[in-house]
Scaffold this motif. Structure first.
Motif, PDB file in Angstrom:
ATOM      1  N   ARG A 376       0.847  -1.172   0.000  1.00 12.54           N
ATOM      2  CA  ARG A 376       0.000   0.000   0.000  1.00 12.54           C
ATOM      3  C   ARG A 376       0.891   1.233   0.000  1.00 12.54           C
ATOM      4  O   ARG A 376       2.081   1.138   0.345  1.00 12.54           O
ATOM      5  CB  ARG A 376      -0.920   0.005   1.224  1.00 12.54           C
ATOM      6  CG  ARG A 376      -0.177   0.059   2.563  1.00 12.54           C
ATOM      7  CD  ARG A 376      -1.133   0.102   3.727  1.00 12.54           C
ATOM      8  NE  ARG A 376      -0.422   0.235   5.007  1.00 12.54           N
ATOM      9  CZ  ARG A 376      -1.018   0.420   6.184  1.00 12.54           C
ATOM     10  NH1 ARG A 376      -2.352   0.491   6.227  1.00 12.54           N
ATOM     11  NH2 ARG A 376      -0.312   0.535   7.301  1.00 12.54           N
ATOM     12  N   GLU A 377       0.370   2.355  -0.393  1.00 14.53           N
ATOM     13  CA  GLU A 377       1.192   3.551  -0.505  1.00 14.53           C
ATOM     14  C   GLU A 377       0.422   4.796  -0.063  1.00 14.53           C
ATOM     15  O   GLU A 377      -0.804   4.810  -0.019  1.00 14.53           O
ATOM     16  CB  GLU A 377       1.679   3.729  -1.942  1.00 14.53           C
ATOM     17  CG  GLU A 377       0.586   3.970  -2.948  1.00 14.53           C
ATOM     18  CD  GLU A 377       1.119   4.083  -4.357  1.00 14.53           C
ATOM     19  OE1 GLU A 377       0.533   4.842  -5.135  1.00 14.53           O
ATOM     20  OE2 GLU A 377       2.114   3.402  -4.665  1.00 14.53           O
ATOM     21  N   ARG A 378       1.202   5.822   0.261  1.00 14.83           N
ATOM     22  CA  ARG A 378       0.618   7.126   0.524  1.00 14.83           C
ATOM     23  C   ARG A 378       1.509   8.171  -0.130  1.00 14.83           C
ATOM     24  O   ARG A 378       2.715   7.941  -0.311  1.00 14.83           O
ATOM     25  CB  ARG A 378       0.490   7.387   2.030  1.00 14.83           C
ATOM     26  CG  ARG A 378       1.813   7.324   2.801  1.00 14.83           C
ATOM     27  CD  ARG A 378       1.585   7.634   4.257  1.00 14.83           C
ATOM     28  NE  ARG A 378       2.820   7.586   5.039  1.00 14.83           N
ATOM     29  CZ  ARG A 378       2.908   7.929   6.325  1.00 14.83           C
ATOM     30  NH1 ARG A 378       1.821   8.350   6.960  1.00 14.83           N
ATOM     31  NH2 ARG A 378       4.061   7.862   6.961  1.00 14.83           N
ATOM     32  N   VAL A 379       0.937   9.293  -0.505  1.00 13.66           N
ATOM     33  CA  VAL A 379       1.657  10.307  -1.262  1.00 13.66           C
ATOM     34  C   VAL A 379       1.473  11.678  -0.613  1.00 13.66           C
ATOM     35  O   VAL A 379       0.583  11.875   0.204  1.00 13.66           O
ATOM     36  CB  VAL A 379       1.173  10.355  -2.729  1.00 13.66           C
ATOM     37  CG1 VAL A 379       1.460   9.058  -3.443  1.00 13.66           C
ATOM     38  CG2 VAL A 379      -0.318  10.668  -2.797  1.00 13.66           C
ATOM     39  N   ARG A 380       2.349  12.580  -1.014  1.00 16.48           N
ATOM     40  CA  ARG A 380       2.222  13.974  -0.611  1.00 16.48           C
ATOM     41  C   ARG A 380       2.801  14.850  -1.712  1.00 16.48           C
ATOM     42  O   ARG A 380       3.599  14.383  -2.536  1.00 16.48           O
ATOM     43  CB  ARG A 380       2.957  14.245   0.706  1.00 16.48           C
ATOM     44  CG  ARG A 380       4.451  13.913   0.664  1.00 16.48           C
ATOM     45  CD  ARG A 380       5.107  14.220   1.984  1.00 16.48           C
ATOM     46  NE  ARG A 380       6.499  13.788   2.034  1.00 16.48           N
ATOM     47  CZ  ARG A 380       7.306  13.980   3.081  1.00 16.48           C
ATOM     48  NH1 ARG A 380       6.846  14.602   4.160  1.00 16.48           N
ATOM     49  NH2 ARG A 380       8.559  13.547   3.058  1.00 16.48           N
ATOM     50  N   LYS A 381       2.387  16.102  -1.749  1.00 13.12           N
ATOM     51  CA  LYS A 381       2.795  17.016  -2.804  1.00 13.12           C
ATOM     52  C   LYS A 381       3.882  17.960  -2.298  1.00 13.12           C
ATOM     53  O   LYS A 381       4.037  18.173  -1.100  1.00 13.12           O
ATOM     54  CB  LYS A 381       1.598  17.828  -3.310  1.00 13.12           C
ATOM     55  CG  LYS A 381       0.523  16.997  -3.994  1.00 13.12           C
ATOM     56  CD  LYS A 381      -0.608  17.902  -4.491  1.00 13.12           C
ATOM     57  CE  LYS A 381      -1.681  17.080  -5.202  1.00 13.12           C
ATOM     58  NZ  LYS A 381      -2.808  17.949  -5.663  1.00 13.12           N
ATOM     59  N   VAL A 382       4.634  18.519  -3.268  1.00 11.10           N
ATOM     60  CA  VAL A 382       5.614  19.559  -2.972  1.00 11.10           C
ATOM     61  C   VAL A 382       4.906  20.909  -3.077  1.00 11.10           C
ATOM     62  O   VAL A 382       4.445  21.296  -4.156  1.00 11.10           O
ATOM     63  CB  VAL A 382       6.801  19.482  -3.952  1.00 11.10           C
ATOM     64  CG1 VAL A 382       7.748  20.653  -3.701  1.00 11.10           C
ATOM     65  CG2 VAL A 382       7.526  18.156  -3.795  1.00 11.10           C
ATOM     66  N   ILE A 383       4.791  21.614  -1.958  1.00 14.46           N
ATOM     67  CA  ILE A 383       4.128  22.923  -1.959  1.00 14.46           C
ATOM     68  C   ILE A 383       5.103  24.001  -2.427  1.00 14.46           C
ATOM     69  O   ILE A 383       4.773  24.837  -3.258  1.00 14.46           O
ATOM     70  CB  ILE A 383       3.594  23.256  -0.548  1.00 14.46           C
ATOM     71  CG1 ILE A 383       2.520  22.210  -0.134  1.00 14.46           C
ATOM     72  CG2 ILE A 383       3.019  24.661  -0.502  1.00 14.46           C
ATOM     73  CD1 ILE A 383       2.066  22.361   1.288  1.00 14.46           C
ATOM     74  N   THR A 384       6.333  23.967  -1.933  1.00 17.83           N
ATOM     75  CA  THR A 384       7.347  24.948  -2.328  1.00 17.83           C
ATOM     76  C   THR A 384       8.637  24.197  -2.635  1.00 17.83           C
ATOM     77  O   THR A 384       9.145  23.467  -1.777  1.00 17.83           O
ATOM     78  CB  THR A 384       7.615  25.967  -1.208  1.00 17.83           C
ATOM     79  OG1 THR A 384       6.386  26.625  -0.871  1.00 17.83           O
ATOM     80  CG2 THR A 384       8.642  27.004  -1.662  1.00 17.83           C
ATOM     81  N   GLN A 385       9.164  24.361  -3.857  1.00 17.97           N
ATOM     82  CA  GLN A 385      10.405  23.711  -4.240  1.00 17.97           C
ATOM     83  C   GLN A 385      11.585  24.387  -3.539  1.00 17.97           C
ATOM     84  O   GLN A 385      11.590  25.612  -3.349  1.00 17.97           O
ATOM     85  CB  GLN A 385      10.618  23.787  -5.762  1.00 17.97           C
ATOM     86  CG  GLN A 385       9.689  22.902  -6.553  1.00 17.97           C
ATOM     87  CD  GLN A 385      10.103  21.433  -6.482  1.00 17.97           C
ATOM     88  OE1 GLN A 385      11.106  21.102  -5.845  1.00 17.97           O
ATOM     89  NE2 GLN A 385       9.320  20.573  -7.110  1.00 17.97           N
ATOM     90  N   ALA A 395      11.067  12.393  -0.199  1.00 18.54           N
ATOM     91  CA  ALA A 395      10.246  11.549  -1.076  1.00 18.54           C
ATOM     92  C   ALA A 395       8.782  11.993  -1.026  1.00 18.54           C
ATOM     93  O   ALA A 395       8.266  12.412   0.004  1.00 18.54           O
ATOM     94  CB  ALA A 395      10.359  10.092  -0.657  1.00 18.54           C
ATOM     95  N   THR A 396       8.129  11.898  -2.197  1.00 15.98           N
ATOM     96  CA  THR A 396       6.706  12.229  -2.294  1.00 15.98           C
ATOM     97  C   THR A 396       5.828  10.988  -2.274  1.00 15.98           C
ATOM     98  O   THR A 396       4.610  11.112  -2.355  1.00 15.98           O
ATOM     99  CB  THR A 396       6.433  13.019  -3.584  1.00 15.98           C
ATOM    100  OG1 THR A 396       6.847  12.225  -4.704  1.00 15.98           O
ATOM    101  CG2 THR A 396       7.203  14.330  -3.588  1.00 15.98           C
ATOM    102  N   ILE A 397       6.437   9.826  -2.172  1.00 12.74           N
ATOM    103  CA  ILE A 397       5.642   8.589  -2.118  1.00 12.74           C
ATOM    104  C   ILE A 397       6.296   7.644  -1.123  1.00 12.74           C
ATOM    105  O   ILE A 397       7.526   7.559  -1.056  1.00 12.74           O
ATOM    106  CB  ILE A 397       5.516   7.939  -3.518  1.00 12.74           C
ATOM    107  CG1 ILE A 397       4.612   6.705  -3.450  1.00 12.74           C
ATOM    108  CG2 ILE A 397       6.863   7.580  -4.094  1.00 12.74           C
ATOM    109  CD1 ILE A 397       4.229   6.181  -4.817  1.00 12.74           C
ATOM    110  N   PHE A 398       5.475   6.985  -0.299  1.00 12.85           N
ATOM    111  CA  PHE A 398       5.964   6.037   0.694  1.00 12.85           C
ATOM    112  C   PHE A 398       5.198   4.724   0.528  1.00 12.85           C
ATOM    113  O   PHE A 398       3.967   4.730   0.482  1.00 12.85           O
ATOM    114  CB  PHE A 398       5.759   6.595   2.112  1.00 12.85           C
ATOM    115  CG  PHE A 398       6.233   5.648   3.194  1.00 12.85           C
ATOM    116  CD1 PHE A 398       7.576   5.528   3.500  1.00 12.85           C
ATOM    117  CD2 PHE A 398       5.326   4.853   3.892  1.00 12.85           C
ATOM    118  CE1 PHE A 398       8.003   4.655   4.498  1.00 12.85           C
ATOM    119  CE2 PHE A 398       5.748   3.988   4.880  1.00 12.85           C
ATOM    120  CZ  PHE A 398       7.106   3.887   5.195  1.00 12.85           C
ATOM    121  N   ILE A 399       5.927   3.644   0.393  1.00 13.17           N
ATOM    122  CA  ILE A 399       5.324   2.325   0.153  1.00 13.17           C
ATOM    123  C   ILE A 399       5.559   1.454   1.387  1.00 13.17           C
ATOM    124  O   ILE A 399       6.674   1.388   1.913  1.00 13.17           O
ATOM    125  CB  ILE A 399       5.926   1.671  -1.102  1.00 13.17           C
ATOM    126  CG1 ILE A 399       5.646   2.549  -2.320  1.00 13.17           C
ATOM    127  CG2 ILE A 399       5.365   0.281  -1.319  1.00 13.17           C
ATOM    128  CD1 ILE A 399       6.312   2.078  -3.590  1.00 13.17           C
TER     129      ILE A 399
END
Length: 562
Positions: A376-385, A395-399
């Motif tokens: 299963r995975e969860r994600v998050r976005k980059v708000i400010t580079q 990382a923007t994705i964790f498995i």
């Protein structure tokens, strides 16, 4: 002596010899170039040929072979990459507005020896393209195009593209191209000269004169064009000596005054263009003087030294600092005025470090399987580079692993055997059949049903024996065979087969660890693989069925009856 009668005989004679033909050796041509190789890799063969120019004869040296071979292209053949099949598509990265999902595949056979390289092992496709409000996203402006002309006012264009078009009420796109004038300077015009005239009459009749020829300017140079050459050309003429008066040039501009104030002196000079000769008028003075700058001297402002630079107003992103100075001597009498007493400069122009800012983690996705180990995975976005050396984004994705428990396996039973021989030929006997456990239950799967089934048979009355009255069929309680409960009676009526609950059976009569019938009572339970079976009466087996039938039944569940 008369030679006519006494002449000498011949002194030599000849005969043929070695009349056999001479041996002729074979003569061969040069070898041809090698032919093209029979294969392009993994070892082929090529050949070269030659012809017989002169055949061997009369025992001469025989001809050798006219064909020879050699190996070629022995390098291994290229092996093209072979790819496996694509996996199922992954979960979409977004729920609307167009996301992305991926499919992967493995390399089955790696490319070798220059074979076709493997293609991508991952591919992507858009998903969840149902609209979300989308603002227009424009690319950065590109470089200005080349000017349409090199001079005389041209035009150039700058473009940008629409990266994401506005849709569903999002902010509309701005213009994608803009224009500006360029090369507004006038175009250069080169000078164009007319033809030369004839030479003029000489300026003197002696002593060296001068004559000239001229040409006119047809088109004047303009806007940086090629300048005009000379329009007058001179040459000497009538160079024989004459009385020559001195000819003086024009006075020069006055030189700089020797003092800027309080009275100074300046001079003007002229040169001798033609020296007096042959008794001509002598030359006059070539230099003259005059007073200048008789006014009072001006006092220029004198400034003190600059101070140290102040602290910068910002530590990054461009700040400002200053330095100051005092007026040591004020200007007077029109002297040079004082300059600024404070100056500024930019400082700390380096870009400020911006750390990456990440959004919160989403909830975990549904596990890919329900048991046996999934993902299963969860994600998050980059708000400010991150920029300017700030902390980079993580990382923007964790498995994570999930559903690691083993999958439940339900019991699978084999087919029933044929019914066994009836224990009686009349008067209600019993017969049994069995089945094996093909796959035992595990990990909480459905348990196995009974492996033995007993039914009544030969229910016709025996001749001369009245039929027994009907007997109720309760679930009997099993009792041990001990003196306190009475002796075992094999003639008691046998109950019909039933399926009791283990809660109705005393603990001493529950099944052993592996197969068999618990002994010591009138009735018992048969089981295999720790599973209960139907209740049956042991009395008919011990009495009317017979040892052969009994052994046949016991062999069905791999044990004995205790």
């Amino acid at each position: 002596i008369n030679a006519e009668y006494w002449a000498c005989e011949v002194t030599a004679k000849y005969e043929d010899c070695n009349v056999l033909p001479c041996p002729v050796d074979c003569v061969m041509s040069q070898w041809s170039e090698w032919s093209k190789c029979s294969v392009s890799c993994s070892g082929g063969r090529r050949e070269a040929t030659r012809t017989i120019t002169v055949q061997a004869s009369n025992g001469g040296k025989a001809c050798e072979t006219t064909l020879k071979y050699e190996n070629c292209n022995t390098q291994p053949c290229p092996v093209d990459c072979v790819m496996g099949t694509w996996s199922e598509w992954s979960k979409c990265s977004t729920s609307c507005g167009g996301g992305r999902r991926e499919s992967v595949r493995a390399v089955t056979v790696q490319a070798a020896f220059g074979g076709k390289s493997c293609e991508s092992t991952v591919k992507y496709e858009d998903c969840n393209i149902q609209p979300c409000p989308v603002d227009c996203v424009m690319s950065e402006w590109g470089q200005w195009s080349q000017c349409s002309v090199s001079c005389g006012i041209g035009r150039r264009e700058q473009r940008r593209t629409i990266t994401t078009a506005a849709s569903f009420g999002g902010k509309a796109c701005d213009i994608t191209s803009k224009f500006e004038n360029c090369n507004t300077q006038a175009c250069p015009v080169d000078c164009v000269m007319g033809p030369w005239s004839e030479w003029s009459k000489c300026s003197t009749s002696c002593g060296g004169g001068r004559r000239e020829k001229v040409r006119s300017v047809s088109v004047q140079a303009a806007f940086g064009g090629k300048a005009c050459d000379l329009s007058v050309q001179y040459e000497a003429c009538n160079s024989q000596p004459c009385a020559v008066d001195c000819v003086m040039g024009s006075w020069s501009q006055w030189s700089q005054c020797s003092a800027s104030c309080g009275g100074g002196r300046r001079e003007s000079i002229r040169t001798v263009s033609v020296q007096a000769a042959n008794g001509g008028k002598a030359c006059e003075a070539t230099i003259k003087y005059e007073d200048c700058n008789v006014q009072k001297c001006a006092v220029d402002c004198v400034m003190g030294a600059w101070s140290q630079w102040s602290q910068c107003s910002a530590s990054c992103g461009g700040g400002r600092r200053e330095s100051v100075r005092n007026v040591a001597v004020a200007a007077a009498n029109g002297g040079k005025a004082c300059e600024d007493t404070v100056k500024y400069e930019t400082c700390n122009t380096q870009t400020c470090a911006v750390d990456c800012v990440m959004g919160p983690w989403s909830d975990y996705s549904v596990c890919s399987v329900t048991c046996g180990g999934g993902r299963r995975e969860r994600v998050r976005k980059v708000i400010t580079q991150a920029s300017g050396g700030g902390k980079p984004c993580e990382a923007t994705i964790f498995i994570d692993e999930c559903a690691s428990k083993a999958c439940a396996v339900d019991c699978v039973m084999g087919p029933w055997s044929q019914w066994g021989v009836c224990s009686k030929t009349c008067g209600n006997g019993q017969q049994a059949r069995s089945r094996a456990v093909a796959t035992p239950a595990s990990n909480g799967g459905a348990q196995c049903p009974p492996t033995i089934e007993v039914q009544t048979c030969a229910s016709v009355p025996c001749p001369g024996v009245p039929p027994p009255p009907p007997v109720p069929v309760p679930v009997p309680s099993v009792r041990p065979q001990n003196p306190s409960q009475g002796a075992f009676n094999p003639n008691e009526p046998v109950s019909s087969p039933s399926q009791p609950s283990w809660n109705d059976v005393p603990a001493w009569n529950q099944p052993p660890a592996k197969g068999g019938v618990k002994g010591g009572g009138k009735k018992g339970l048969i089981s295999t693989n720790d599973q209960p079976s139907r209740v049956f009466s042991t009395a008919p087996f011990l009495g009317g069925i017979g040892a052969g039938v009994f052994r046949s039944c016991c062999s069905c569940f791999g044990g004995g009856i205790g």
